[in-house]
Design an enzyme around this catalytic site. Structure first.
Site, PDB file in Angstrom:
ATOM      1  N   HIS A  48      -9.340 -33.261 -14.231  1.00 14.86           N
ATOM      2  CA  HIS A  48     -10.140 -33.843 -15.309  1.00 14.86           C
ATOM      3  C   HIS A  48      -9.270 -34.700 -16.224  1.00 14.86           C
ATOM      4  O   HIS A  48      -9.049 -34.391 -17.398  1.00 14.86           O
ATOM      5  CB  HIS A  48     -10.848 -32.746 -16.109  1.00 14.86           C
ATOM      6  CG  HIS A  48     -12.008 -32.129 -15.380  1.00 14.86           C
ATOM      7  ND1 HIS A  48     -11.916 -30.927 -14.719  1.00 14.86           N
ATOM      8  CD2 HIS A  48     -13.269 -32.585 -15.187  1.00 14.86           C
ATOM      9  CE1 HIS A  48     -13.075 -30.648 -14.167  1.00 14.86           C
ATOM     10  NE2 HIS A  48     -13.917 -31.634 -14.420  1.00 14.86           N
ATOM     11  N   ASN A  49      -8.809 -35.800 -15.667  1.00 16.49           N
ATOM     12  CA  ASN A  49      -7.953 -36.722 -16.404  1.00 16.49           C
ATOM     13  C   ASN A  49      -8.553 -38.127 -16.360  1.00 16.49           C
ATOM     14  O   ASN A  49      -9.719 -38.295 -16.008  1.00 16.49           O
ATOM     15  CB  ASN A  49      -6.533 -36.709 -15.816  1.00 16.49           C
ATOM     16  CG  ASN A  49      -6.555 -36.849 -14.296  1.00 16.49           C
ATOM     17  OD1 ASN A  49      -7.337 -37.635 -13.750  1.00 16.49           O
ATOM     18  ND2 ASN A  49      -5.712 -36.091 -13.609  1.00 16.49           N
ATOM     19  N   ASP A  50      -7.761 -39.132 -16.720  1.00 13.48           N
ATOM     20  CA  ASP A  50      -8.287 -40.491 -16.793  1.00 13.48           C
ATOM     21  C   ASP A  50      -8.703 -41.038 -15.430  1.00 13.48           C
ATOM     22  O   ASP A  50      -9.592 -41.887 -15.346  1.00 13.48           O
ATOM     23  CB  ASP A  50      -7.297 -41.437 -17.468  1.00 13.48           C
ATOM     24  CG  ASP A  50      -5.904 -41.388 -16.851  1.00 13.48           C
ATOM     25  OD1 ASP A  50      -5.522 -40.328 -16.318  1.00 13.48           O
ATOM     26  OD2 ASP A  50      -5.192 -42.399 -16.917  1.00 13.48           O
TER      27      ASP A  50
ATOM     28  N   HIS B 183     -17.378 -39.015 -20.510  1.00 14.83           N
ATOM     29  CA  HIS B 183     -18.072 -37.735 -20.333  1.00 14.83           C
ATOM     30  C   HIS B 183     -17.156 -36.515 -20.295  1.00 14.83           C
ATOM     31  O   HIS B 183     -17.602 -35.398 -20.561  1.00 14.83           O
ATOM     32  CB  HIS B 183     -18.928 -37.769 -19.061  1.00 14.83           C
ATOM     33  CG  HIS B 183     -18.161 -37.527 -17.806  1.00 14.83           C
ATOM     34  ND1 HIS B 183     -17.350 -38.489 -17.224  1.00 14.83           N
ATOM     35  CD2 HIS B 183     -18.063 -36.423 -17.022  1.00 14.83           C
ATOM     36  CE1 HIS B 183     -16.792 -37.980 -16.136  1.00 14.83           C
ATOM     37  NE2 HIS B 183     -17.208 -36.740 -15.985  1.00 14.83           N
ATOM     38  N   ASP B 184     -15.857 -36.688 -19.989  1.00 20.13           N
ATOM     39  CA  ASP B 184     -14.921 -35.556 -19.980  1.00 20.13           C
ATOM     40  C   ASP B 184     -13.742 -35.795 -20.925  1.00 20.13           C
ATOM     41  O   ASP B 184     -12.639 -35.283 -20.698  1.00 20.13           O
ATOM     42  CB  ASP B 184     -14.409 -35.299 -18.566  1.00 20.13           C
ATOM     43  CG  ASP B 184     -15.343 -34.404 -17.758  1.00 20.13           C
ATOM     44  OD1 ASP B 184     -16.071 -33.601 -18.368  1.00 20.13           O
ATOM     45  OD2 ASP B 184     -15.359 -34.534 -16.516  1.00 20.13           O
TER      46      ASP B 184
ATOM     47  N   ASP C 250     -20.634 -37.644 -11.104  1.00 22.22           N
ATOM     48  CA  ASP C 250     -19.671 -36.628 -11.531  1.00 22.22           C
ATOM     49  C   ASP C 250     -19.248 -35.714 -10.381  1.00 22.22           C
ATOM     50  O   ASP C 250     -18.130 -35.192 -10.379  1.00 22.22           O
ATOM     51  CB  ASP C 250     -20.289 -35.802 -12.667  1.00 22.22           C
ATOM     52  CG  ASP C 250     -19.256 -35.028 -13.454  1.00 22.22           C
ATOM     53  OD1 ASP C 250     -18.051 -35.335 -13.332  1.00 22.22           O
ATOM     54  OD2 ASP C 250     -19.646 -34.113 -14.210  1.00 22.22           O
TER      55      ASP C 250
END
Length: 504
Positions: A192-194, A232-233, A345
């Site tokens: 969950h990174n860029d 979104h994250d 997602d």
């Protein structure tokens, strides 16, 4: 029993009534046909009212999983559905997707198409590593590039006319991209990174351009969808909501255990936009911004995986109405926007194997890091995923079978039907649904079949090159990719011969 399960059962019953009515229409007693017709309309009305209730971003959803691995079944059920946690209020009446088509939508679509096909692009002006044509590819691998937000946001926003429409200053947009990257890299998470944020943005962009949805959504809806995909994250810690709630994390206490991460992503982002150096929406009309902000919050909150079952059931019902040409209004644009973002997602398994396996490796390592923490912080010391014992193959099979495939199945049906509606409206010609294909259909089959081949014949020890951090043996896995391709090829040939036999 939750509302969403009742909805599913009712939809099946309604379909059965329609089938019986259709079979009796020619030779059956007229009075029975008439009664079935009335029953069908009444069921349609009840079905519609239930969908109406569920349309308000509900958290009432359940999903039933059948898997030989109890640990994986439990994770799927707990992560992608939720028991009722709060009372629901009736949502505003669903609007037909066609109702959001504005008189100028076709002109706007043509303008966007012209911009996408223009020879002189931002990529050349700003010396970006890729151009919009590469980002239009479903197979694009975001992990091959550094600073993915810088080029993906600039190019995709420009392609959809967002920069010029809302008078976004390029330097402000660059500042925003850098700040967004910093937020995604805050916890140095494996998945969950860029790269994930930019990948979801690019996938959402592809979902729009691979169908006629650009001609259906309003400009503010497209801007909200793409912005939500990018943010979104934001500031994701690499731990899921269940862990944060169970460990009484500060975020769980702030948001009262309700969509903890999703609330944090949206709230933190709008706090960032208070900084004038990063506020790319400073020139947006006040009333329009209010609508935009409300829609973004709704979309980001809908990425809570606990909403999966409810969202897919609503879209399945929408497809039922479209397929049966029912006069009952179909899903509102917000539900479709939420489905597109949710699909993007969880889209890794729909990409080519070489792209997908890298993402699978990263998300599994993130799961295992949480499992390591759970051994320390959980009283029962039973992690959701133990890096020493979790069956990675069965986990991927279960995730694709029960989550990814149903999502893209219903999305494919809805996208194709709406694309045909638009194509027929413009050309006034009859178009066959079977002639349309979508870019993810083959790769999704191939990836699932690959794991099945590994499950039947593979050596799990050879599959894993290193357990901490997790490293998969790509060369060994590639052997089973080739085996899966052979299986799919034979299956395709068999289906072709069978169709020829049936038609002759």
């Amino acid at each position: 029993m939750t509302t969403v399960n009742i909805l599913g059962r009712l939809r099946i019953a309604t379909e059965q009534v329609r089938k019986v009515q259709s079979s009796l229409a020619k030779d059956g007693p007229p009075d029975q046909v008439e009664i079935l017709g009335k029953v069908g309309k009444e069921l349609d009305g009840i079905l519609y009212n239930l969908v109406d209730i569920l349309s308000d971003d509900t958290r009432q959803s359940e999903i039933n999983i059948t898997s030989n691995d109890g640990q994986i079944s439990k994770w799927l059920e707990q992560t992608f559905s939720s028991k009722p946690q709060r009372s629901t209020t009736a949502a505003s009446r669903f609007e037909s997707i066609k109702a959001v088509i504005q008189a100028s939508s076709f002109v706007n679509a043509l303008q966007r198409q012209v911009r996408q096909n223009a020879k002189e692009r931002l990529s050349a002006v700003l010396d970006l590593p890729v151009d919009i044509y590469k980002l239009n590819l479903w197979s694009f691998n975001m992990m091959e590039y550094d600073e993915p937000f810088v080029f993906s946001i600039l190019l995709i926003f420009d392609a959809h006319d967002i920069i010029s429409r809302y008078h976004i200053d390029i330097e402000t947009l660059k500042n925003f991209c850098r700040a967004l990257t910093d937020g995604y890299q805050k916890y140095q998470t494996p998945y969950h990174n860029d790269f994930h944020g930019a990948d979801v943005l690019q996938t959402t962009h592809c979902l729009l351009i691979k169908s006629s949805l650009m001609n259906v959504f309003t400009q503010i809806e497209i801007a909200a969808l793409l912005f939500s995909a990018a943010i979104h994250d934001y500031e994701h810690p690499g731990l899921n909501n269940g862990y944060l709630v169970k460990t009484k994390n500060d975020l769980a206490l702030i948001y009262n255990d309700f969509s903890v991460l999703e609330n944090h992503h949206a709230s933190s982002m709008f706090k960032l936009l208070r900084d004038k150096r990063c506020n790319i929406w400073s020139n947006m009309d006040t009333n329009e911004y209010r609508t935009f902000r409300s829609l973004v919050i709704s979309l980001v909150l809908a990425t809570d995986m606990a909403n999966h079952a409810s969202l897919i059931e609503r879209m399945s019902t929408y497809f039922y109405f479209k397929e049966t040409n029912s006069t009952t209004p179909s899903a509102d644009s917000k539900t479709l926007l939420q489905t597109l973002l949710h699909a993007a997602d969880i889209s890794n398994a729909t990409k080519p194997w070489s792209v997908y396996i890298q993402s699978a490796e990263r998300i599994m390592e993130e799961f295992f890091i949480q499992g390591d923490l759970e051994k320390i912080n959980y009283e029962d010391r039973k992690p959701t995923f133990d890096r020493e014992s979790t069956d990675i193959v069965q986990l991927q099979i279960g995730f694709i079978t029960h989550i990814v495939h149903p999502t893209f199945d219903v999305l494919s049906k809805v996208l194709l039907i709406d694309s045909l509606d638009y194509a027929q409206k413009e050309s006034k010609a009859t178009t066959n649904l079977s002639n349309y294909t979508l870019p993810w259909q083959y790769d999704l089959q191939l990836n699932l079949e690959t794991w099945k081949q590994i499950s039947r014949n593979g050596d799990l020890k050879k599959m894993i090159a290193k357990r901490k951090p997790l490293k998969l043996n790509y060369d060994y896995l590639q052997e089973y990719v080739e085996k899966a391709k052979t299986v799919l090829r034979k299956r395709s040939q068999h289906d072709l011969l069978l169709n020829c036999a049936l038609s002759s």
